[in-house]
Write a protein that holds these residues in place. Structure first.
Motif, short mmCIF file in Angstrom:
data_model
loop_
_atom_site.label_atom_id
_atom_site.label_comp_id
_atom_site.label_asym_id
_atom_site.label_seq_id
_atom_site.Cartn_x
_atom_site.Cartn_y
_atom_site.Cartn_z
N ASP A 342 0.82 -1.21 0.00
CA ASP A 342 0.00 0.00 0.00
C ASP A 342 0.86 1.26 0.00
OD1 ASP A 342 -2.17 -1.59 0.01
OD2 ASP A 342 -2.53 -1.48 2.17
N THR A 343 1.99 1.19 0.69
CA THR A 343 2.86 2.37 0.73
C THR A 343 3.44 2.62 -0.65
OG1 THR A 343 3.44 1.84 3.00
CG2 THR A 343 4.88 3.41 1.84
N ARG A 344 3.42 3.85 -1.11
CA ARG A 344 3.84 4.17 -2.46
C ARG A 344 5.33 3.86 -2.63
NH1 ARG A 344 1.63 7.01 -6.55
NH2 ARG A 344 3.04 8.00 -8.06
N GLY A 345 5.63 3.11 -3.70
CA GLY A 345 7.01 2.76 -3.99
C GLY A 345 7.49 1.55 -3.25
N GLN A 346 6.71 0.97 -2.38
CA GLN A 346 7.12 -0.20 -1.62
C GLN A 346 6.69 -1.47 -2.33
OE1 GLN A 346 8.97 -0.14 1.29
NE2 GLN A 346 9.15 2.05 0.83
N MET A 347 7.57 -2.46 -2.29
CA MET A 347 7.31 -3.76 -2.90
C MET A 347 7.61 -4.84 -1.89
SD MET A 347 6.25 -3.23 -6.00
CE MET A 347 6.40 -4.88 -6.66
N GLN A 348 7.07 -5.98 -2.15
CA GLN A 348 7.33 -7.13 -1.30
C GLN A 348 7.72 -8.31 -2.19
OE1 GLN A 348 4.22 -9.34 1.09
NE2 GLN A 348 5.21 -8.18 2.74
N ALA A 349 8.78 -9.03 -1.79
CA ALA A 349 9.25 -10.20 -2.55
C ALA A 349 9.12 -11.43 -1.68
CB ALA A 349 10.70 -10.01 -2.99
N LEU A 350 8.60 -12.50 -2.27
CA LEU A 350 8.45 -13.77 -1.56
C LEU A 350 9.14 -14.86 -2.38
CD1 LEU A 350 5.53 -12.09 -1.31
CD2 LEU A 350 5.00 -14.05 0.17
N SER A 351 9.89 -15.68 -1.71
CA SER A 351 10.56 -16.80 -2.38
C SER A 351 10.11 -18.10 -1.74
CB SER A 351 12.09 -16.67 -2.27
OG SER A 351 12.54 -16.91 -0.94
N LEU A 352 10.02 -19.15 -2.57
CA LEU A 352 9.56 -20.45 -2.12
C LEU A 352 10.61 -21.49 -2.49
CD1 LEU A 352 7.19 -22.17 -0.93
CD2 LEU A 352 6.43 -22.49 -3.30
N THR A 353 10.97 -22.31 -1.51
CA THR A 353 11.91 -23.40 -1.77
C THR A 353 11.14 -24.68 -2.06
OG1 THR A 353 12.05 -24.11 0.53
CG2 THR A 353 13.51 -22.30 -0.16
N ASP A 354 11.87 -25.69 -2.56
CA ASP A 354 11.21 -26.95 -2.86
C ASP A 354 10.76 -27.66 -1.60
OD1 ASP A 354 13.69 -27.51 -1.88
OD2 ASP A 354 14.19 -29.04 -3.39
N ARG A 355 11.30 -27.25 -0.43
CA ARG A 355 10.87 -27.83 0.85
C ARG A 355 9.72 -27.06 1.47
NH1 ARG A 355 16.54 -28.04 1.18
NH2 ARG A 355 16.60 -26.19 2.51
N CYS A 356 9.08 -26.24 0.66
CA CYS A 356 7.88 -25.48 1.06
C CYS A 356 8.19 -24.45 2.14
CB CYS A 356 6.76 -26.42 1.54
SG CYS A 356 6.27 -27.65 0.33
N THR A 360 10.15 -13.84 3.06
CA THR A 360 9.55 -12.57 2.66
C THR A 360 10.52 -11.43 2.93
OG1 THR A 360 7.41 -13.47 3.31
CG2 THR A 360 7.52 -11.09 2.89
N TRP A 361 10.63 -10.50 1.92
CA TRP A 361 11.40 -9.26 2.05
C TRP A 361 10.52 -8.09 1.63
CZ3 TRP A 361 13.33 -13.66 -0.16
CH2 TRP A 361 14.47 -14.25 0.41
N ASP A 362 10.72 -6.95 2.30
CA ASP A 362 10.11 -5.70 1.87
C ASP A 362 11.17 -4.91 1.13
OD1 ASP A 362 7.76 -6.39 2.97
OD2 ASP A 362 7.94 -5.12 4.76
N LEU A 363 10.81 -4.33 -0.01
CA LEU A 363 11.75 -3.62 -0.86
C LEU A 363 11.23 -2.22 -1.13
CD1 LEU A 363 12.18 -6.41 -3.57
CD2 LEU A 363 13.53 -6.15 -1.48
N ASP A 364 12.14 -1.32 -1.51
CA ASP A 364 11.71 -0.04 -2.05
C ASP A 364 12.55 0.29 -3.27
OD1 ASP A 364 14.16 0.84 -1.18
OD2 ASP A 364 13.38 2.06 0.46
N TRP A 365 12.22 1.38 -3.89
CA TRP A 365 12.85 1.73 -5.17
C TRP A 365 14.31 2.09 -5.01
CZ3 TRP A 365 15.00 6.52 -5.84
CH2 TRP A 365 14.68 7.49 -4.89
#
Length: 1415
Positions: A342-356, A360-365
């Motif tokens: 919701d915050t302008r310019g903010q992104m969130q990245a999620l990674s999944l491994t084969d072990r489920c 999660t990371w929060d990112l910005d520009w």
């Protein structure tokens, strides 16, 4: 085009402090143009039924693979109950080209839409299209590349144009083109050389299109990022337009270059994920995740990368390096997804491994990030999978592996109030995960929908993919969820699986409304589209598209083919669309798969969700629709009917091929129905060609108006009876085309009506005219071409329908068993059978009538037509035979006795009709074809008559036609020679079948002698083989005897065969006597020929056999004279038999069965028919003894009481050829009836009287049958011959004679005849038993024997005395004559003594004395 490495010129340098905080969008100056009020209403983007051509595609801003874009209805947490899928019968309005009138169909082959795409598959739920824009260079076989797509909306206010770009990156070049273009972009694509070297052994680089930002002018600029998978080099072009221009005119660099920092040796990039303002997320093979940004803090283009650390203590550089080499931070990351916060310019990245494990990371520009934690989902997923009702999921979930995931919008799926966050309470998240269970060789795949609440994990739904179980040939399957999110795309290397992410709204289902309590919720939609991977077609990459309508869409880059778009309608919008009907699947395989070059594989399928009956019903329905042109895949208004029929024929062939390969369990009746539909189309193809030929004939060309043909007449009659569908007017052309379009189901009715039409034509006054003859010729050709096409198609294509071709003969199923459980064949219904028999008959009748009339008038053209009809007639007759045989076989296979009897009667009718039809060909001058047909059907009788008829015709011509010219005679002799050679070939070809029929016919008429001479001259071996094949046939035996004597010189076989035929088959006494005599003569000749060499084995016995048979005949002749003399006064044959029974059947009258037996045998005797030895004994032992006391009144043929002796003579003669048991039975039967012939009770009573004396008792014995029999046997000397088998039996030895069934069963196998005869024999046996026990019959018989022997001896002494006196008297006469001087010769000439023994005539009187007459 080549690119330079010069740094691209940028805008003017900024003077801001690089450490100054960048102003957020909220704090920036309001320099952007004021946004205008939108004119779009709330229904602008509502789901509509518009075609795909009117839709604008909008993938996500950076890349469709960034996240999932979902929008769906609320779903329950637990998976829905499993239920059978319902087939959809209501088609969805899928993309079509332009408008379509109701009732019309689409184009038949590779239908093109407005975007120029080729439809690969289409049904009520989804469509698959191959876009034409892919450059030809990328479609070449073996070319590998990575693909991405980018679309941008029109500029604000509606100005400008949206972009739909595709990117393909190979090892050498990067291609960018407009992928919605209607043609190939080979010449319009922007091509960039790879700015860094890539070896063939390295993986293909990654490429991403970056949308422009800022003003409307700059927004149209699209950037390009290229990332080397192995070296880590990164090149960024801010504008592909400027890069292309600068690279074309200047030798300078057009992009910003950089390198991924911290890339370890052997570490490589495995995926690049767009993160909007935050740049991109790089997934490395080590499991590390890095952020890639393209601009610095001042907005300048600059490559910057950093590792997203997980906060496990290895945050520093040395710690990170230590963690990398120790493996502590190494994870198998299967996917990374990003989403905007919701915050302008903010992104969130999620990674999944084969072990489920989910991180999660929060990112910005600006490049800053914050690690938010790790969640282990495996345990919760395993528990959920084990709770499923599928048994195979219980033991396979321990091998659970995560393959991919995507982030779902909040509106997708149901959270049941569990809206949780991973970055504060304002950021809830839901994800879809692609899971794999089971062994890697045969895995199962699942989709899981999860939401999070604090530390708890909720598995909202689990969908098991049933349509795909193969091992994906791609490194990693991809999971897509295009907006509006109703369908998930699981993209494997060789397949794309479509799965509904929500269940249908059951409240709209009528079944739920009617059966709420027992209603079973339908299973969510799922289907798979397979690629032909064995041909090299595999998915290289895929991306989701964003569509404004309610449809979801994705594109896939297919190796060797190009871009493929898959568009799906909401499968949950209608309960009827929860599954693809099997009919639709088969239609896709037929019309999209088999009918064109298609990269899709329709033969592969997942778990079978359809029953065998559904398969069968679908196949039969499709076949019927193709035959009737009642399907949207076939045009209803073709420009070329011939091409149209060919297309339908190919469609039916494709249908059965697909069914046989994928659904071989169809019933025999279903495959036969498919074959019959294809046969009708094959027949229609030939009928259309015939119609076109008749319509465009030379005669029709002379007319200004089109001449009506036989097809016009037949179709008009059909239309009157059955209104043809689609006939918009009553014109002939429209009716004919309507029939070939939609009326082929009634083709049997049309063909069967030809016979009735010919009858109608023949009922006119004045005989056939030119038009009638033309119709007849057309009808013959139409019928012949259609039926020949049917039977030929059936024979040549039966194997395609699972029917053994070896079972067919001329297209007719020859094995009756194969007809079992099959419905009536359309080619041999009663109407078709009647037509097949009538058409050749009517055509011949017309031909003969017209020919006789036109020949006299000299019309050559008309005669040619008649000759054409005559030449076509043999083919019509052959079709008639085929229809007959098929009908007979079908009836014979029925279970009812009525049908079996009908088959038997029809077989007789068929043979008679075939005989008449074949022979009738000679009447129209095509006897040669008649012979060929008779050869084909091995009708030897008809073939013989035709050949013999031809032979007789030429013989008669040569004999009777005295005015024949030498040339005509030579022609007749040549034809005669051809007939003779043909006959010789038939002996070699057909063997005994032909020989029997030919010689039977040849020897049956008055030309038997001539034919025998010809046969001995030309076919000697065949004649001998024929004559000796069945020696028991009377007619053949005599000819065989002649042939053996005159041609072969084989006296032994001649005599043996003639004697055997006389014994076995001859029924006339005179004929048998003559044949035995001639046979004996031949055997004596053979014996004389063999005197100089060793005689043949058994020859002596063969010579004796005719003599014995003649002795039996001699007894029968004596009996016939004995009976016949008493019946001289009879007026007719019946009176003669009645008189004989009145005279000789008095005693046997008390025995009913024996009396009837005597009547039958006497009838045969008086008719001069040969009696067997048993029948002869029956007459002699059952008849009354009719004797005369007065020698003057006594007829010369009277047996005078010797009947039983004659029976014994006949038995003795027949004994050598008779089984011993039978001989003993007959011997006992003769003596038994002899002993019971007299009343021994009266004789015993008379001998017991006081007045009786020995001479009186002897006189009584001389009147008994045993005394007469004994006397005759001893007087004849039979009992003293060494070869005599007859012996005298005592009465007690004859008991039980012929009283057992086995004694007479060989003569009377029918128990109804045998039992009464046995009963009468048993009554006689009781009489004999009483005489033996009560009257001492054995003693009386002995007395009779002694008296008979004394009488024979006394007779011999008297005869000897009288012969001495005769010699003395003769000597005295000779002396007197010499003394008188007349000479010895005169005395011998005039002196004689009549009597027994050459001079004495001795007659046995009633008392056994001999009276002598002297002359």
């Amino acid at each position: 085009m080549s690119t330079s490495h010069t740094v691209e010129p940028t805008t003017e340098r900024t003077l801001r402090n690089p450490r100054r905080r960048q102003r957020s969008d909220g704090d920036s100056l309001k320099t952007a143009p004021r946004r205008k009020r939108s004119k779009l209403s709330e229904n602008t983007f509502a789901t509509r039924d518009a075609t795909e051509e009117t839709e604008e595609l909008h993938p996500t801003a950076h890349d469709a693979a960034m996240n999932g874009h979902t929008q769906s209805t609320t779903t329950s947490r637990k998976p829905p109950p499993r239920a059978s899928r319902h087939e959809s019968t209501e088609p969805m309005d899928l993309p079509m080209r332009g408008g379509r009138k109701p009732g019309t169909a689409t184009l038949k082959h590779r239908p093109l839409k407005s975007d120029g795409a080729t439809v690969l598959a289409q049904n009520a739920v989804y469509s698959v299209k191959l876009l034409p824009s892919t450059p030809q260079e990328l479609r070449k076989e073996g070319v590998e590349y990575r693909g991405r797509v980018l679309s941008s909306s029109p500029t604000t206010g509606g100005s400008g144009h949206g972009q739909h770009l595709a990117l393909a990156v190979t090892r050498e070049k990067a291609w960018v083109w407009e992928y919605n273009a209607p043609t190939s972009a080979s010449h319009t694509a922007r091509v960039f050389d790879m700015p860094f070297p890539v070896r063939q052994s390295e993986e293909v680089p990654f490429g991403v299109l970056v949308p422009g930002v800022g003003s409307s002018a700059a927004a149209s600029d699209v950037g390009l990022v290229l990332v080397s998978a192995g070296s880590g080099k990164v090149v960024y072009h801010e504008s592909i337009e400027r890069a292309a221009s600068l690279g074309l005119f200047q030798e300078r660099k057009t992009g910003v270059e950089g390198t991924i920092g911290g890339l370890a040796s052997g570490e490589r990039v495995v995926d690049v994920v767009a993160a909007e303002h935050a740049g991109f997320i790089l997934c490395l093979s080590s499991g590390r995740v890095m952020q890639l940004t393209l601009r610095d803090a001042q907005g300048k283009a600059k490559i910057f990368t950093q590792v997203l650390r997980s906060g496990d203590g290895n945050d520093g550089f040395l710690g990170s390096l230590k963690g990398w080499y120790s493996g502590a931070g190494k994870r198998d990351v299967v996917a990374v997804r990003t989403r905007a916060l919701d915050t302008r310019g903010q992104m969130q990245a999620l990674s999944l491994t084969d072990r489920c494990e989910l991180q999660t990371w929060d990112l910005d520009w600006s490049g800053r990030y914050e690690f938010r934690g790790t969640r282990d989902l495996r345990e919760r997923l395993v528990d959920e999978l084990k709770s499923l009702d599928t048994p195979k999921a219980q033991g396979a979930v321990d091998n659970l592996v995560a393959l991919n995931f995507l982030i779902a919008d909040k509106s997708v799926g149901s959270t049941n109030g569990n809206e949780v966050t991973t970055l504060g309470a304002e950021h809830p998240v839901q994800i879809w995960m692609l899971l794999r269970t089971g062994a890697p060789e045969l895995p199962d795949y699942h989709l899981a929908y999860l939401s999070f609440s604090g530390s708890s994990i909720y598995v909202e739904r689990v969908l098991s993919l049933e349509s795909y179980h193969g091992r994906s040939i791609a490194k990693q399957p991809r999971l897509l969820l295009p907006k509006p999110g109703h369908t998930a795309y699981v993209v494997f290397g060789d397949a794309i699986v479509l799965a509904a992410t929500s269940v249908p709204n059951v409240l709209d289902d009528p079944n739920w409304q009617l059966h709420e309590a027992s209603y079973v919720q339908p299973q969510a939609f799922e289907d798979a589209t397979y690629l032909q991977a064995e041909k090299g077609f595999v998915v290289l990459d895929s991306a989701a598209e964003d569509m404004r309508s309610g449809h979801s869409s994705s594109v896939a880059f297919v190796k060797g083919a190009g871009l493929v778009r898959v568009t799906v309608a909401d499968p949950t919008g209608d309960v009827e669309r929860t599954s693809i009907p099997i009919k639709s699947k088969v239609e896709q395989a037929v019309f999209y798969g088999a009918m064109q070059d298609n990269i899709l594989d329709f033969t592969r399928k997942g778990d079978n969700q359809y029953s065998g009956q559904q398969f069968e019903d679908a196949a039969l329905t499709i076949s019927d629709e193709i035959m009737r042109s009642d399907t949207s895949f076939i045009s209803s208004s073709p420009s070329s009917m011939e091409t149209h029929l060919e297309y339908r024929a190919r469609a039916l062939s494709a249908l059965v091929t697909h069914v046989r390969q994928n659904y071989p369990a169809l019933s025999r009746a279903a495959f036969w129905q498919l074959l019959w539909d294809a046969e009708k189309v094959a027949a229609a193809q030939q009928m259309w060609k015939v119609f076109e030929a008749h319509r465009t004939s030379a005669e029709a060309a002379d007319k200004e108006k089109r001449v009506a043909t036989i097809v016009d007449e037949l179709v008009a009659q059909l239309d009157n009876r059955i209104k043809l569908a689609g006939a918009e007017s009553s014109s002939s052309d429209d009716l004919v085309r309507s029939f070939f379009l939609r009326g082929l189901a009634h083709i049997d009715f049309l063909l069967s009506n030809i016979g009735e039409l010919l009858k109608t034509l023949g009922s006119g006054v004045g005989g056939p005219n030119d038009k009638t003859v033309r119709y007849i010729a057309e009808a013959d050709e139409l019928w012949a071409r259609a039926m020949e096409a049917v039977f030929t198609f059936r024979a040549e294509n039966a194997h395609l329908y699972g029917i053994d071709p070896e079972l067919f003969k001329d297209g007719v199923l020859s094995d009756v068993v194969e007809y079992t459980d099959l419905p009536e064949f359309w080619t041999s219904t009663n109407l078709m059978l009647k037509a097949s028999a009538d058409i050749p008959k009517q055509s011949r009748r017309f031909a003969k009538m017209f020919y006789e009339r036109e020949v006299s008038s000299g019309k050559t053209a008309a005669v040619e037509k008649v000759e054409h009809i005559a030449l076509a007639n043999p083919g019509l007759i052959q079709i008639c035979c085929q229809v007959y045989e098929e009908r007979i076989n079908w009836l014979a296979s029925r279970a009812t006795a009525q049908d079996q009897e009908r088959a038997r009667q029809m077989r007789q009718t068929y043979e008679q009709d075939r005989y008449e039809q074949f022979r009738a060909l000679a009447s129209i001058g095509v006897a040669e074809q008649g012979m060929l047909l008779a050869e084909k059907y091995r009708d030897m009788l008809t073939l013989t008559e035709l050949v013999v008829g031809e032979s007789q015709y030429y013989v008669e011509e040569l004999r009777s036609n005295k005015n024949m010219s030498p040339e005509e005679r030579d022609v007749a002799l040549a034809m005669m020679q051809q007939v003779t050679e043909r006959i010789g070939r038939y002996f070699d070809k057909f063997g005994d079948d032909w020989a029997n029929a030919f010689f039977d016919q040849a020897f049956a008429g008055n030309r038997a002698g001539y034919m025998l001479e010809e046969a001995q001259k030309h076919w000697k071996q065949a004649l001998t083989r024929y004559l000796r094949a069945e020696p028991n046939r009377r007619a053949k035996t005599r000819i065989c005897w002649i042939n053996d004597i005159t041609a072969e010189g084989d006296y032994l076989h001649a005599g043996e065969a003639l004697c055997e035929a006389a014994v076995e088959t001859e029924t006339r006494v005179w004929g048998k006597k003559v044949e035995l005599g001639m046979g004996r003569l031949a055997l004596l000749a053979a014996q004389e020929d063999g005197s100089e060499v060793k005689p043949a084995p058994g020859l002596e016995e063969l010579v004796l056999k005719p003599g014995r048979e003649l002795k039996v005949l001699e007894v029968q002749e004596k009996l016939h004279g004995h009976v016949r003399v008493e019946c001289v006064g009879a007026l007719d044959r019946d009176a003669e038999l009645q008189l004989a029974m009145d005279t000789f059947g008095k005693k046997v009258g008390e025995y009913g069965a024996l009396g009837q037996l005597l009547t039958v045998n006497l009838d045969q005797l008086l008719s001069h028919q040969v009696l067997s030895v048993e029948e002869l004994i029956e007459v002699l032992t059952l008849m009354d003894c009719h004797t005369y006391e007065d020698r003057i009144e006594r007829p010369e043929a009277n047996l005078q009481g010797t009947e039983f002796a004659q029976a014994l003579y006949a038995l003795d003669a027949a004994a050598p050829g008779m089984p011993q048991a039978r001989f003993e039975t007959l011997l006992q039967l003769i003596w038994k009836r002899c002993y019971i012939f007299d009343d021994w009770s009266a004789l015993t009573k008379a001998s017991a009287e006081k007045s009786s004396t020995e001479p009186s008792v002897l006189s009584l014995l001389r009147d008994t049958a045993p005394w007469h029999t004994y006397f005759d046997l001893h007087d004849s000397g039979l009992l003293t011959r060494p070869d005599c088998r007859i012996r005298v039996l005592e009465p007690s030895e004859c008991l039980d004679a012929a009283c057992r069934p086995e004694d007479l069963a060989y003569r009377f196998p029918n128990r109804d005849l045998l039992d009464p005869i046995l009963q009468d024999n048993q009554v006689q046996d009781e009489v004999l038993q009483g005489y033996v026990a009560d009257r001492a019959l054995d003693d009386w018989a002995k007395s009779c024997l002694d008296a008979a022997k004394w009488a024979v001896e006394n007779k011999a002494e008297r005869v000897a005395s009288w012969r001495g006196k005769e010699r003395e008297t003769q000597a005295n006469l000779e002396t007197r004559e010499m003394r008188a001087g007349r000479g010895k010769g005169a005395g011998k000439a005039n002196g004689h003594v009549n009597g027994v023994g050459k001079g004495v005539n001795g007659v046995l009187d009633g008392d056994g004395d001999v009276d002598v007459e002297m002359e």
